[in-house]
Design an enzyme around this catalytic site. Structure first.
Site, PDB file in Angstrom:
ATOM      1  N   CYS A 134       0.875  -1.176   0.000  1.00  0.00           N
ATOM      2  CA  CYS A 134       0.000   0.000   0.000  1.00  0.00           C
ATOM      3  C   CYS A 134       0.909   1.222   0.000  1.00  0.00           C
ATOM      4  O   CYS A 134       1.875   1.265  -0.761  1.00  0.00           O
ATOM      5  CB  CYS A 134      -0.969  -0.029   1.176  1.00  0.00           C
ATOM      6  N   ARG A 178      -2.187  -1.104   5.383  1.00  0.00           N
ATOM      7  CA  ARG A 178      -3.363  -1.736   4.789  1.00  0.00           C
ATOM      8  C   ARG A 178      -3.059  -3.078   4.134  1.00  0.00           C
ATOM      9  O   ARG A 178      -3.921  -3.969   4.084  1.00  0.00           O
ATOM     10  CB  ARG A 178      -3.995  -0.784   3.772  1.00  0.00           C
TER      11      ARG A 178
END
Length: 395
Positions: A332, A337
Site C-alpha cells: 500500500c 493496509r
C-alpha cells in the site's frame, strides 16, 4: 614231590595278595575317574543348557523390548500423523489461527480457557493518550502499543529485527506469548504481522475490536495498564524473513516482467489510478507497473466493523485478476493496509508477502517506472521523475 619251604609259601601268598590288591585298587581308581568324567560332562552339559536358556531368555527379553519400543514408535508416529492431520485444513494446508472473536478472548479472561502467558493490547499510532479509545474504554487488562515501536520514518518500513524484538520484550511478549491485538484501523494488523515475522507463535487479531467487545455487553476499563517486561525472547529471530519483499527485489521483478509474481495494491481507487497519493507527506501519485487493484481497507470490513470472510476476500481479489496460485505480493503506501490480506492468506496456509516500502519508498527514486491510470483503460507509463509533486492528500 619236593616240599615247599615255609618262607617260600608265605612269599607266594603275599605276592598273590599284593597282586590282588593292586588289581582292586586300579579298578577302583578307574571307576572313580569314570564317575568324575561323567560328573564333569554332566556339569558341562548343565552349564551349556543354562547358557542356552540365558541366551534364549535374553533374546526373548530383547525381542519383547524391541516389540514394545516399536509399538511406542508406531503409536507416536500414529499420534504425530493424527495431530498433523488435525492441524490441516480441508485443502491440506496447515491451520494457523489469526482471527478470533470477542467471545474467545472473554473465555481466556474468565479462566474458562487455560492460558497463562498472554497479553491483550490496543494498537494505535502514538501513546495511550493519543488513542481515541484507550483511556475511555479498553478490554480489561489490555495494554497500549504504539505503532512507532515497530516502524520508523521517513520510509516507515519495519525497524530492525533487534529493535522490534526489544519492543516486544518491553511489552511482555516472547516467542510463546499469546498476543491478542485490536485497534480502530490497520495498525493492529501491521503490528501483528511484525510480531509474526519475528517469531511470535500465537499472534491473534480480535475481530471487530472494542466495538465487538462492547456490543456483547462485556465490561471495559479506563485505567492504563503497563506490561511486565521480559528479557528472553526464547528463540532466534526473525522466523519468517521470507514474508518481506525489499525494494531491490520489487525492482527486479518489475524490470524482468516476472509473470509468476503479482504486485497487488491495497489502496483507494483514487490512489491506484494516480489522482492522489493518499498521504499528506507523499507528494507523488501512481503505481508500480502491472500492479493489480487490491481494494482499500474499508472493502475488507463488514458494516459492523468485523473483517470480511476469507472467501469474500478471495472472490473480491479474483474479480480484479488476482491468481492465488501465483506468488502474491501486497503493498500500500507504507505497509499498514497491505498487512490484512497477508494475514488472511497466512491463516489459510498460503504464504503471501509484503512489499514493506510500498508506494512511499518507490516514489522516492526518480528512475523507477510508474503506471498512471487504470491498466484496464490503457494506463500511461512514465517514471517517478516525471510525476508532479502536488498529489499529496490535503487531510
Amino acid at each position: 614231590m619236593e616240599k615247599l619251604n615255609i618262607n617260600q609259601l608265605i612269599r607266594k601268598i603275599g605276592l598273590s595278595f599284593f597282586a590282588l590288591f593292586l588289581t582292586i585298587t586300579f579298578a577302583a581308581c578307574s571307576n572313580q575317574n569314570a564317575n568324575t568324567n561323567k560328573d564333569n560332562n554332566t556339569q558341562a552339559e548343565e552349564a551349556d543348557n543354562n547358557k542356552d536358556q540365558k541366551e534364549d531368555s535374553e533374546k526373548t527379553e530383547e525381542s519383547t523390548n524391541k516389540d514394545s519400543e516399536d509399538k511406542k514408535n508406531s503409536d507416536k508416529q500414529t499420534s504425530d500423523k493424527t495431530d498433523h492431520k488435525e492441524n490441516l485444513d480441508c485443502c491440506g494446508n496447515e491451520k494457523r489461527e489469526i482471527f478470533v472473536t470477542a467471545d474467545d478472548v472473554k473465555k481466556v479472561i474468565d479462566g474458562k480457557e487455560e492460558l497463562d502467558n498472554y497479553i491483550i493490547a490496543e494498537v494505535t499510532w502514538g501513546e495511550s493518550d493519543a488513542s481515541q479509545d484507550y483511556l475511555k474504554n479498553h478490554i480489561p487488562g489490555a495494554i497500549h502499543i504504539n505503532t512507532d515501536s515497530i516502524e520508523e520514518g521517513p520510509v516507515w518500513n519495519f525497524k530492525s529485527d533487534d529493535d522490534i524484538v526489544k519492543s516486544m520484550l518491553d511489552n511482555g511478549i516472547d516467542k510463546d506469548t499469546t498476543v491478542f491485538l485490536y485497534g480502530p484501523d490497520s495498525g493492529a494488523p501491521r503490528v501483528a504481522l511484525a510480531y509474526l515475522i519475528e517469531g511470535a507463535d500465537n499472534v491473534k487479531l480480535i475481530d471487530g475490536g472494542i466495538k465487538a467487545w462492547m456490543d456483547k455487553g462485556y465490561e471495559t476499563e479506563k485505567e492504563e495498564n503497563k506490561a511486565e517486561a521480559k528479557d528472553d525472547f526464547k528463540a532466534e529471530y526473525p522466523a519468517h524473513p521470507e514474508m518481506i519483499v525489499s525494494l531491490d527485489e520489487a525492482k527486479k521483478d518489475i524490470e524482468d516482467e516476472n509473470s509468476d509474481v503479482q504486485y497487488i495494491s491495497t489502496r483507494a481507487y483514487e490512489e491506484y489510478i494516480g489522482e492522489t497519493s493518499g498521504y499528506t507527506y507523499i507528494p507523488k501519485a501512481g503505481e508500480l507497473p502491472g500492479a493489480i487493484y487490491g481494494h482499500d481497507e474499508a472493502d475488507y470490513k463488514n458494516e459492523n466493523g468485523t473483517y470480511i470472510s476469507y472467501t469474500d476476500m478471495l472472490d473480491m481479489l479474483k474479480k480484479e485478476g488476482v491468481d492465488p496460485s501465483k506468488e502474491m505480493v501486497f503493498y500500500c503506501g507504507t505497509g499498514w493496509r497491505a498487512a490484512l490480506p497477508v494475514l488472511k492468506f497466512y491463516e489459510k496456509g498460503i504464504d503471501a508477502k509484503l512489499f514493506d516500502g510500498g508506494w512511499n519508498e518507490w516514489q522516492m527514486h526518480d528512475e523507477l517506472p510508474v503506471q498512471v491510470g487504470d491498466p484496464k483503460d490503457n494506463a500511461e507509463m512514465t517514471t517517478v521523475g516525471n510525476l508532479s509533486n502536488d498529489k499529496a492528500s490535503k487531510e
